[in-house]
Scaffold this motif. Structure first.
Motif, mmCIF file in Angstrom:
data_model
loop_
_atom_site.group_PDB
_atom_site.id
_atom_site.type_symbol
_atom_site.label_atom_id
_atom_site.label_comp_id
_atom_site.label_asym_id
_atom_site.label_seq_id
_atom_site.Cartn_x
_atom_site.Cartn_y
_atom_site.Cartn_z
ATOM 1 N N THR A 89 -46.409 -66.845 28.962
ATOM 2 C CA THR A 89 -46.425 -67.417 27.611
ATOM 3 C C THR A 89 -45.662 -68.731 27.576
ATOM 4 O OG1 THR A 89 -46.565 -65.221 26.621
ATOM 5 C CG2 THR A 89 -45.836 -67.021 25.194
ATOM 6 N N TYR B 188 -40.885 -71.938 19.389
ATOM 7 C CA TYR B 188 -41.319 -70.551 19.590
ATOM 8 C C TYR B 188 -40.111 -69.623 19.675
ATOM 9 C CZ TYR B 188 -43.360 -66.510 22.004
ATOM 10 O OH TYR B 188 -43.743 -65.245 22.371
ATOM 11 N N GLU B 189 -39.080 -70.029 20.425
ATOM 12 C CA GLU B 189 -37.882 -69.197 20.562
ATOM 13 C C GLU B 189 -37.130 -69.087 19.241
ATOM 14 O OE1 GLU B 189 -35.949 -71.233 23.839
ATOM 15 O OE2 GLU B 189 -36.364 -69.501 25.126
ATOM 16 N N ASN C 100 -38.821 -66.477 17.060
ATOM 17 C CA ASN C 100 -38.642 -65.117 17.564
ATOM 18 C C ASN C 100 -37.206 -64.626 17.439
ATOM 19 O OD1 ASN C 100 -41.266 -64.405 18.300
ATOM 20 N ND2 ASN C 100 -41.133 -65.568 20.201
ATOM 21 N N GLU C 101 -36.254 -65.563 17.364
ATOM 22 C CA GLU C 101 -34.855 -65.171 17.216
ATOM 23 C C GLU C 101 -34.407 -65.212 15.759
ATOM 24 O OE1 GLU C 101 -32.751 -67.800 19.756
ATOM 25 O OE2 GLU C 101 -33.615 -66.983 21.612
ATOM 26 N N ARG D 38 -38.598 -57.113 10.460
ATOM 27 C CA ARG D 38 -38.907 -57.616 11.805
ATOM 28 C C ARG D 38 -39.904 -56.682 12.500
ATOM 29 N NH1 ARG D 38 -36.368 -61.166 15.129
ATOM 30 N NH2 ARG D 38 -36.824 -60.950 17.362
ATOM 31 N N ILE E 227 -43.781 -57.489 13.897
ATOM 32 C CA ILE E 227 -44.161 -57.202 15.282
ATOM 33 C C ILE E 227 -45.323 -56.208 15.328
ATOM 34 C CG2 ILE E 227 -43.362 -56.094 17.411
ATOM 35 C CD1 ILE E 227 -40.648 -57.388 16.951
ATOM 36 N N GLN F 242 -50.155 -58.993 20.539
ATOM 37 C CA GLN F 242 -49.065 -59.958 20.687
ATOM 38 C C GLN F 242 -47.755 -59.235 20.402
ATOM 39 O OE1 GLN F 242 -49.534 -63.355 21.584
ATOM 40 N NE2 GLN F 242 -51.578 -62.521 21.996
ATOM 41 N N ASN G 208 -44.558 -60.657 19.468
ATOM 42 C CA ASN G 208 -43.571 -61.648 19.055
ATOM 43 C C ASN G 208 -43.608 -61.801 17.548
ATOM 44 O OD1 ASN G 208 -45.389 -64.127 18.365
ATOM 45 N ND2 ASN G 208 -46.101 -63.436 20.394
ATOM 46 N N LEU G 209 -42.506 -62.283 17.012
ATOM 47 C CA LEU G 209 -42.334 -62.388 15.570
ATOM 48 C C LEU G 209 -43.258 -63.432 14.957
ATOM 49 C CD1 LEU G 209 -40.541 -61.140 13.362
ATOM 50 C CD2 LEU G 209 -38.953 -63.043 13.703
ATOM 51 N N SER H 169 -46.243 -64.511 15.790
ATOM 52 C CA SER H 169 -47.630 -64.057 15.620
ATOM 53 C C SER H 169 -47.760 -63.157 14.398
ATOM 54 C CB SER H 169 -48.099 -63.304 16.869
ATOM 55 O OG SER H 169 -48.114 -64.151 17.986
#
Length: 579
Positions: free
Chosen positions: A3, A19-20, A23-24, A32, A36, A44, A46-47, A49
């Motif tokens: 990815t 992107y990070e 997701n964080e 959250r 997901i 997928q 990740n947050l 998406s």
């Protein structure tokens, strides 16, 4: 790793950091996990998406978005209640089972309603138990559970609904899929209000001209108990008398020897025609029903017409008949002290069968001023009723057969100065009018008495759209000052953002309302008309307060629709047919 490599190739280090960051993002644990689980629908993990899917779902369908939250949080609370490991939902692809189940049962395969939402809450714990159980079982052979719980529970639930003895209005399966919970809901409400009786055989009044109901259902003389769902009809004059002169002869009665017609198409099941008419005031209790014709219209649906004149019956057993065919003449045979027509609907083919409560499809009520159109209703005692008498001008104007074309010169709209329509049918034989310049389509139904518009797709700033609103329901007979009322589907007349707000609460409450009214205003000559004017209005309401009103006017001549006008605030549209 894959990815990050793809992201770096597309947008470099900056895209990787974005992107990070997403997701964080610090969110409550349950929220959250919801995002997901939503992302897991597309496999997928990740947050970002999940957030993108949630936004897309919200824009596409407010009902589906609401159901996704209800489904997920019902499962989340159930996990907490039974002490199950909720972390399984966040690190595996099983969380989307609850979201998909909620959307499928709450609004996609079932019409959104209080009941469908309740079933979502009841079924989600079952999905959770199936998910937990299958996860343990399939783990033995190292297989993931994926969407198996969703498929099992939803398919079994839909299958179980097939075993209901009677259809339910509060928990109804989607028959025509519009691929949107909102469209499914609004189309269903439109069908329930406007076409709830469409599947029934259209039973008409069995005579010409205007007759009076002398005895209706639950009558005071003979229509009682298991025979209570029947009508007796006579003809009366302006003084409510059934006869002329002294009324001492059968021929003095207005209804005597008048034609009796087949109320619908079918096959003659039974004929009795040898009983003489009674002298006035006398009755034949031995041959109670008198001369009778029974017609089969459908499985377990028959009509019986009794007290006919001896020797007047024109049909034989086994003969096919069409609606409006003459079957005999009104008489005074059987238990009949004065000439009248006894008419009943029944489930069996025998004379003297138990009656069935079944409505008359469309008829005009003359007892009130102005006239009233009654649809799938039950004439009451002393009602003055007739079938719709077709007006040739109206019939020709709305005789919308495939291939017919209309050309209009238009002023005051976004249409071109000249616009053309053509009548056509789709692959399912549903007729529609298509605007050649915009591609918009207006679907309709014509049952021979009334024309209903059912659906519209395409640009709403066209002449065809305003015609769709103006002629939403039109009956093909002219009756001075007759008014027809109806309701538009909300999604076809309201726009965002009001409609979007309504979508959230539509399964429970509607604060938006639309209303249609058609008025038969003027005819130049009732005996030999050459011009008719029909007016109509379309109104939008917010919690009972009028938001917008559009006034329409149509002029119809021997050539069909000649002029059409629409007026509302800044809207001033006028079209003239150039055919």
């Amino acid at each position: 790793i894959y990815t990050f490599n793809d992201l770096y190739t597309i947008g470099g280090d900056r895209l990787v950091r974005i992107y990070e960051w997403w997701n964080e993002l610090q969110l409550p644990k349950s929220l959250r996990t919801y995002f997901i689980s939503l992302a897991a629908i597309l496999f997928q993990f990740n947050l970002l998406s999940g957030i993108l899917l949630a936004v897309g779902l919200l824009l596409f369908s407010r009902i589906a978005f609401t159901l996704s939250i209800i489904g997920f949080y019902t499962a989340y609370l159930f996990y907490d209640l039974i002490g199950a490991n909720i972390s399984e939902v966040s690190y595996s692809y099983i969380g989307f089972n609850y979201i998909l189940t909620a959307i499928a049962v709450g609004g996609f395969f079932i019409i959104p309603s209080k009941r469908s939402y309740l079933w979502v809450v009841l079924l989600i714990p079952m999905v959770a138990m199936v998910t937990i159980s299958l996860s343990r079982i399939l783990a033995v052979v190292s297989l993931p559970v994926y969407s198996l719980p969703f498929n099992l529970v939803v398919l079994l639930f839909l299958y179980a609904l097939k075993f209901r003895l009677e259809p339910s209005v509060t928990l109804t399966e989607v028959l025509i899929q519009h691929n949107s919970p909102e469209k499914n809901l609004y189309a269903f409400h439109n069908d329930v209000v406007r076409f709830r009786d469409r599947g029934k055989v259209a039973i008409k009044l069995p005579f010409l001209a205007t007759w009076t109901v002398s005895q209706a259902h639950d009558g005071e003389y003979t229509h009682k108990e298991e025979f209570r769902h029947a009508w007796d009809f006579v003809i009366t004059d302006t003084e409510q008398k059934q006869y002329k002169g002294s009324g001492e002869q059968l021929t003095d009665y207005y209804c005597y020897d008048k034609m009796v017609l087949a109320p619908a198409g079918g096959t003659v099941e039974y004929v009795l025609d040898h009983i003489p008419d009674n002298p006035l005031g006398e009755v034949n209790l031995k041959e109670n029903w008198g001369n009778t014709v029974i017609i089969r219209h459908d499985e377990n649906l028959f009509t019986s017409l009794s007290h006919l004149k001896e020797g007047s019956i024109r049909v034989r057993e086994g003969d096919p008949v069409r609606e409006g065919d003459e079957i005999g003449r009104c008489g005074n045979s059987g238990r009949s002290p004065y000439p009248h027509l006894h008419f009943q609907i029944q489930e069996t083919p025998w004379i003297g069968s138990v009656t069935l409560k079944f409505p008359i499809s469309h008829y005009i009520l003359h007892s009130r001023e102005p006239f009233s159109l009654e649809s799938y209703a039950y004439p009451r005692k002393d009602d003055l009723v007739s079938n719709i008498e077709r007006n040739d001008l109206l019939y020709h104007a709305f005789h919308l057969i495939p291939g017919r074309r209309f050309h209009f010169a238009v002023k005051g709209s976004a249409d071109r100065e000249e616009t053309a329509w053509e009548v056509n049918t789709d692959a399912y034989n549903n007729p529609y009018i298509r605007c050649e310049s915009s591609g918009a389509m207006a679907y309709f139904i014509n049952d021979g008495n009334l024309i209903y518009f059912t659906h519209y797709s395409g640009d709403k700033n066209t002449l065809l759209y305003y015609f769709f609103l103006a002629a939403f329901q039109v009956q093909q007979g002219f009756y001075q000052d007759l008014t027809i009322s109806d309701r538009y589907p909300l999604n076809l007349i309201f726009s965002h953002p009001l409609l979007a707000l309504q979508d959230f609460v539509a399964p429970f409450w509607k604060f938006l309302r639309s209303a249609f009214e058609c008025r038969y205003e003027w005819i130049d000559n009732e005996m030999s008309p050459s011009e008719i004017r029909i007016g109509s209005t379309a109104c939008n309401y917010l919690s009972g307060k009028l938001l917008r009103k559009i006034d329409f006017s149509m002029t119809i001549s021997e050539k069909g629709i000649r002029t059409f006008r629409a007026d509302s605030g800044k809207l001033h549209l006028e079209a003239t047919c150039t055919d």
